[in-house]
Design a protein around this motif. Structure first.
Motif, PDB file in Angstrom:
ATOM      1  N   CYS A  28      31.366  -3.315  31.447  1.00 18.17           N
ATOM      2  CA  CYS A  28      30.604  -2.748  30.557  1.00 18.17           C
ATOM      3  C   CYS A  28      31.136  -0.917  30.406  1.00 18.17           C
ATOM      4  O   CYS A  28      30.770  -0.157  31.056  1.00 18.17           O
ATOM      5  N   GLU A  29      30.491  -0.509  29.163  1.00 17.16           N
ATOM      6  CA  GLU A  29      30.404   1.102  29.044  1.00 17.16           C
ATOM      7  C   GLU A  29      29.272   1.841  29.749  1.00 17.16           C
ATOM      8  O   GLU A  29      28.162   1.076  30.460  1.00 17.16           O
ATOM      9  N   THR A  30      30.060   2.924  30.749  1.00 20.43           N
ATOM     10  CA  THR A  30      29.782   3.947  31.168  1.00 20.43           C
ATOM     11  C   THR A  30      28.176   4.366  30.882  1.00 20.43           C
ATOM     12  O   THR A  30      27.460   5.085  31.573  1.00 20.43           O
ATOM     13  N   GLN A  31      28.362   5.207  29.357  1.00 22.81           N
ATOM     14  CA  GLN A  31      27.717   5.793  28.582  1.00 22.81           C
ATOM     15  C   GLN A  31      26.046   4.900  28.547  1.00 22.81           C
ATOM     16  O   GLN A  31      25.154   5.522  29.165  1.00 22.81           O
ATOM     17  N   ASN A  32      26.238   3.854  28.013  1.00 24.98           N
ATOM     18  CA  ASN A  32      25.166   3.293  27.228  1.00 24.98           C
ATOM     19  C   ASN A  32      25.062   2.299  28.147  1.00 24.98           C
ATOM     20  O   ASN A  32      23.811   1.385  27.798  1.00 24.98           O
ATOM     21  N   PHE A  33      26.337   1.787  28.936  1.00 27.91           N
ATOM     22  CA  PHE A  33      25.684   0.243  30.168  1.00 27.91           C
ATOM     23  C   PHE A  33      26.082  -1.641  28.625  1.00 27.91           C
ATOM     24  O   PHE A  33      25.431  -1.866  30.203  1.00 27.91           O
ATOM     25  N   ALA A  34      25.970  -0.783  28.231  1.00 30.20           N
ATOM     26  CA  ALA A  34      26.396  -1.889  27.064  1.00 30.20           C
ATOM     27  C   ALA A  34      27.689  -3.085  27.815  1.00 30.20           C
ATOM     28  O   ALA A  34      28.673  -2.278  27.572  1.00 30.20           O
ATOM     29  N   CYS A  35      27.487  -4.329  27.910  1.00 33.91           N
ATOM     30  CA  CYS A  35      28.375  -5.045  28.856  1.00 33.91           C
ATOM     31  C   CYS A  35      28.467  -5.888  27.993  1.00 33.91           C
ATOM     32  O   CYS A  35      28.312  -6.910  27.097  1.00 33.91           O
ATOM     33  N   LYS A  36      30.272  -6.895  28.549  1.00 31.57           N
ATOM     34  CA  LYS A  36      30.326  -8.187  27.953  1.00 31.57           C
ATOM     35  C   LYS A  36      31.262  -8.898  29.277  1.00 31.57           C
ATOM     36  O   LYS A  36      31.506  -7.960  30.021  1.00 31.57           O
ATOM     37  N   VAL A  37      30.851 -10.102  28.391  1.00 32.22           N
ATOM     38  CA  VAL A  37      31.441 -11.000  29.983  1.00 32.22           C
ATOM     39  C   VAL A  37      32.145 -11.417  29.074  1.00 32.22           C
ATOM     40  O   VAL A  37      32.445 -11.671  28.550  1.00 32.22           O
ATOM     41  N   LEU A  38      33.416 -11.180  30.432  1.00 26.16           N
ATOM     42  CA  LEU A  38      35.042 -11.624  30.102  1.00 26.16           C
ATOM     43  C   LEU A  38      34.989 -13.410  30.536  1.00 26.16           C
ATOM     44  O   LEU A  38      34.299 -13.927  31.221  1.00 26.16           O
ATOM     45  N   ASP A  39      35.704 -13.725  29.923  1.00 28.62           N
ATOM     46  CA  ASP A  39      36.760 -14.920  30.376  1.00 28.62           C
ATOM     47  C   ASP A  39      37.496 -15.271  31.694  1.00 28.62           C
ATOM     48  O   ASP A  39      38.352 -14.302  31.185  1.00 28.62           O
ATOM     49  N   ARG A  40      37.651 -16.101  31.583  1.00 26.34           N
ATOM     50  CA  ARG A  40      38.501 -16.435  33.064  1.00 26.34           C
ATOM     51  C   ARG A  40      39.711 -17.327  31.990  1.00 26.34           C
ATOM     52  O   ARG A  40      39.063 -18.248  32.039  1.00 26.34           O
ATOM     53  N   SER A  41      40.555 -16.598  32.001  1.00 21.65           N
ATOM     54  CA  SER A  41      41.631 -17.622  31.100  1.00 21.65           C
ATOM     55  C   SER A  41      42.705 -18.519  32.191  1.00 21.65           C
ATOM     56  O   SER A  41      42.631 -19.200  31.142  1.00 21.65           O
ATOM     57  N   TYR A  42      43.161 -17.909  33.064  1.00 19.67           N
ATOM     58  CA  TYR A  42      43.025 -18.391  33.895  1.00 19.67           C
ATOM     59  C   TYR A  42      43.388 -17.773  35.547  1.00 19.67           C
ATOM     60  O   TYR A  42      44.089 -16.752  35.466  1.00 19.67           O
ATOM     61  N   GLY A  43      43.199 -18.949  36.307  1.00 22.68           N
ATOM     62  CA  GLY A  43      43.596 -18.290  37.920  1.00 22.68           C
ATOM     63  C   GLY A  43      42.429 -17.133  38.475  1.00 22.68           C
ATOM     64  O   GLY A  43      41.364 -17.011  37.892  1.00 22.68           O
ATOM     65  N   ALA A  44      43.135 -15.981  38.992  1.00 24.43           N
ATOM     66  CA  ALA A  44      42.413 -15.083  38.945  1.00 24.43           C
ATOM     67  C   ALA A  44      42.833 -13.713  37.518  1.00 24.43           C
ATOM     68  O   ALA A  44      42.599 -12.612  38.088  1.00 24.43           O
ATOM     69  N   VAL A  45      42.696 -14.060  36.373  1.00 23.30           N
ATOM     70  CA  VAL A  45      43.026 -13.026  34.735  1.00 23.30           C
ATOM     71  C   VAL A  45      42.327 -13.105  34.231  1.00 23.30           C
ATOM     72  O   VAL A  45      41.218 -14.315  34.086  1.00 23.30           O
ATOM     73  N   TRP A  46      40.755 -12.890  34.258  1.00 27.00           N
ATOM     74  CA  TRP A  46      39.857 -11.789  33.406  1.00 27.00           C
ATOM     75  C   TRP A  46      40.758 -11.433  31.959  1.00 27.00           C
ATOM     76  O   TRP A  46      41.260 -10.459  32.153  1.00 27.00           O
ATOM     77  N   THR A  47      40.175 -11.653  30.670  1.00 26.46           N
ATOM     78  CA  THR A  47      39.827 -11.246  29.507  1.00 26.46           C
ATOM     79  C   THR A  47      39.079 -11.151  29.387  1.00 26.46           C
ATOM     80  O   THR A  47      38.073 -12.041  28.232  1.00 26.46           O
ATOM     81  N   THR A  48      39.331 -10.569  27.696  1.00 25.36           N
ATOM     82  CA  THR A  48      38.666 -10.235  26.320  1.00 25.36           C
ATOM     83  C   THR A  48      39.056  -9.455  25.231  1.00 25.36           C
ATOM     84  O   THR A  48      40.372  -8.729  25.276  1.00 25.36           O
ATOM     85  N   THR A  49      38.657 -10.260  23.714  1.00 28.44           N
ATOM     86  CA  THR A  49      38.825  -9.490  22.370  1.00 28.44           C
ATOM     87  C   THR A  49      37.908  -8.196  22.430  1.00 28.44           C
ATOM     88  O   THR A  49      36.887  -8.435  23.214  1.00 28.44           O
ATOM     89  N   SER A  50      38.400  -6.950  21.861  1.00 25.40           N
ATOM     90  CA  SER A  50      37.501  -6.112  21.757  1.00 25.40           C
ATOM     91  C   SER A  50      37.042  -5.623  22.195  1.00 25.40           C
ATOM     92  O   SER A  50      35.146  -5.520  22.923  1.00 25.40           O
ATOM     93  N   PRO A  51      37.616  -5.481  23.615  1.00 26.75           N
ATOM     94  CA  PRO A  51      37.405  -4.835  24.911  1.00 26.75           C
ATOM     95  C   PRO A  51      35.597  -3.437  24.466  1.00 26.75           C
ATOM     96  O   PRO A  51      35.735  -3.191  23.359  1.00 26.75           O
ATOM     97  N   PRO A  52      34.826  -3.521  25.215  1.00 25.85           N
ATOM     98  CA  PRO A  52      33.699  -1.867  25.488  1.00 25.85           C
ATOM     99  C   PRO A  52      34.819  -0.413  25.589  1.00 25.85           C
ATOM    100  O   PRO A  52      35.887  -0.324  25.769  1.00 25.85           O
ATOM    101  N   SER A  53      34.659   0.489  24.391  1.00 29.78           N
ATOM    102  CA  SER A  53      34.897   1.646  24.711  1.00 29.78           C
ATOM    103  C   SER A  53      34.490   2.906  25.292  1.00 29.78           C
ATOM    104  O   SER A  53      33.435   2.497  26.020  1.00 29.78           O
ATOM    105  N   GLY A  54      35.665   3.709  25.831  1.00 31.47           N
ATOM    106  CA  GLY A  54      35.227   5.292  27.135  1.00 31.47           C
ATOM    107  C   GLY A  54      35.637   4.376  28.621  1.00 31.47           C
ATOM    108  O   GLY A  54      35.953   3.080  28.468  1.00 31.47           O
ATOM    109  N   PRO A  55      35.329   4.976  28.942  1.00 31.44           N
ATOM    110  CA  PRO A  55      35.564   4.558  30.954  1.00 31.44           C
ATOM    111  C   PRO A  55      34.883   3.837  31.182  1.00 31.44           C
ATOM    112  O   PRO A  55      33.379   3.437  30.613  1.00 31.44           O
ATOM    113  N   LEU A  56      35.339   2.392  31.907  1.00 31.88           N
ATOM    114  CA  LEU A  56      34.938   1.278  31.375  1.00 31.88           C
ATOM    115  C   LEU A  56      34.267   0.730  33.116  1.00 31.88           C
ATOM    116  O   LEU A  56      35.564   1.080  34.086  1.00 31.88           O
TER     117      LEU A  56
END
Length: 256
Positions: free
Chosen positions: A188-216
């Motif tokens: 989630c973006e810390t300023q407007n709280f817009a969130c994105k659901v991450l994908d479990r790529s494999y195992g304990a690894v979580w990934t996303t393309t075009s992640p939100p910007s700013g501190p997360l």
């Protein structure tokens, strides 16, 4: 026709018996019978190429008391879970056994666990007994899920080496705690709280393309086998200038 006392007692006993069976079937603190082997030609610790995505960290996690699992891997959801595993031969084995962390996927000789050599030997009463267990290679065991505990360690994420700021972000979760699974992660973006659901790529690894910007900010969903769920929100944020290969302390512990 009025039921006799004997018939009522029979019904009561049947009900109690069925209740006991139901409780046994759902017992989260009961041991389950299985088999365990150890990594062939392994060092004392675990592997640094396990399918949970921990890399070299996974070889020494929990002091090297780690294991690959088969069905318990659960498409990666089981990564980071802790189990008490004890062999059943009273001539060699202790009642306590060893507590392991799941870091890999695999099976051998119809086993649920392939322990590190160190963890396999730690099920034994003595050094000589450990050598005897190693010689056997595969042993009958009992196991149950237990809470993971890492004193003085918070849940930590390591940014995947393939991450490319700002277009692709992946990370692995270290020091998963408690007895629940991480079943979802939001970024989630810390300023407007817009969130994105991450994908479990494999195992304990979580990934996303075009992640939100700013501190997360992260949101992690912890779920148990009874269906109870709780969102955990780390105290610390991921900085705006996050870098591949870096680790970030979330500032939280989950001990229940």
């Amino acid at each position: 026709m009025v039921p006799t006392l004997q018939f009522l007692l029979f019904l009561s006993g049947t009900s109690l018996f069925m209740q006991t069976l139901a409780e046994a079937a759902t017992c989260s603190d009961c041991f389950i019978h299985s088999r365990a082997a150890y990594y062939p030609n392994s060092y004392e610790n675990g592997t640094d190429t396990g399918r949970c995505g921990y890399g070299s960290f996974g070889a020494t996690l929990n002091g090297g008391d780690v294991s690959a699992v088969s069905d318990l891997y659960r498409d990666g959801v089981g990564c980071g879970a802790c189990y008490q595993v004890r062999c059943t031969d009273s001539h060699y084995c202790t009642d306590k056994g060893v507590t392991i962390v799941v870091t890999d996927h695999g099976s051998s000789h119809n086993t649920d666990f392939i322990l590190s050599r160190r963890a396999f030997g730690r099920m034994a009463q003595t050094t000589d007994a450990a050598a005897s267990l190693i010689a056997l290679g595969v042993v009958d065991v009992e196991y149950k899920r237990v809470s993971c505990s890492y004193p003085n360690k918070n849940i930590t994420i390591k940014i995947d080496e393939n991450s490319d700021h700002p277009s692709y972000l992946g990370f692995v979760v270290w020091y998963q705690q408690g007895r629940r699974d991480i079943t979802a992660v939001h970024l989630c973006e810390t300023q407007n709280f817009a969130c994105k659901v991450l994908d479990r790529s494999y195992g304990a690894v979580w990934t996303t393309t075009s992640p939100p910007s700013g501190p997360l900010s992260l949101r992690m969903l912890f779920s148990d086998e009874d269906g109870d769920e709780a969102w955990v929100v780390p105290v610390n944020n991921i900085p705006n200038d996050w870098k591949a290969g870096q680790t970030y302390d979330t500032g939280v512990q989950v001990n229940s």
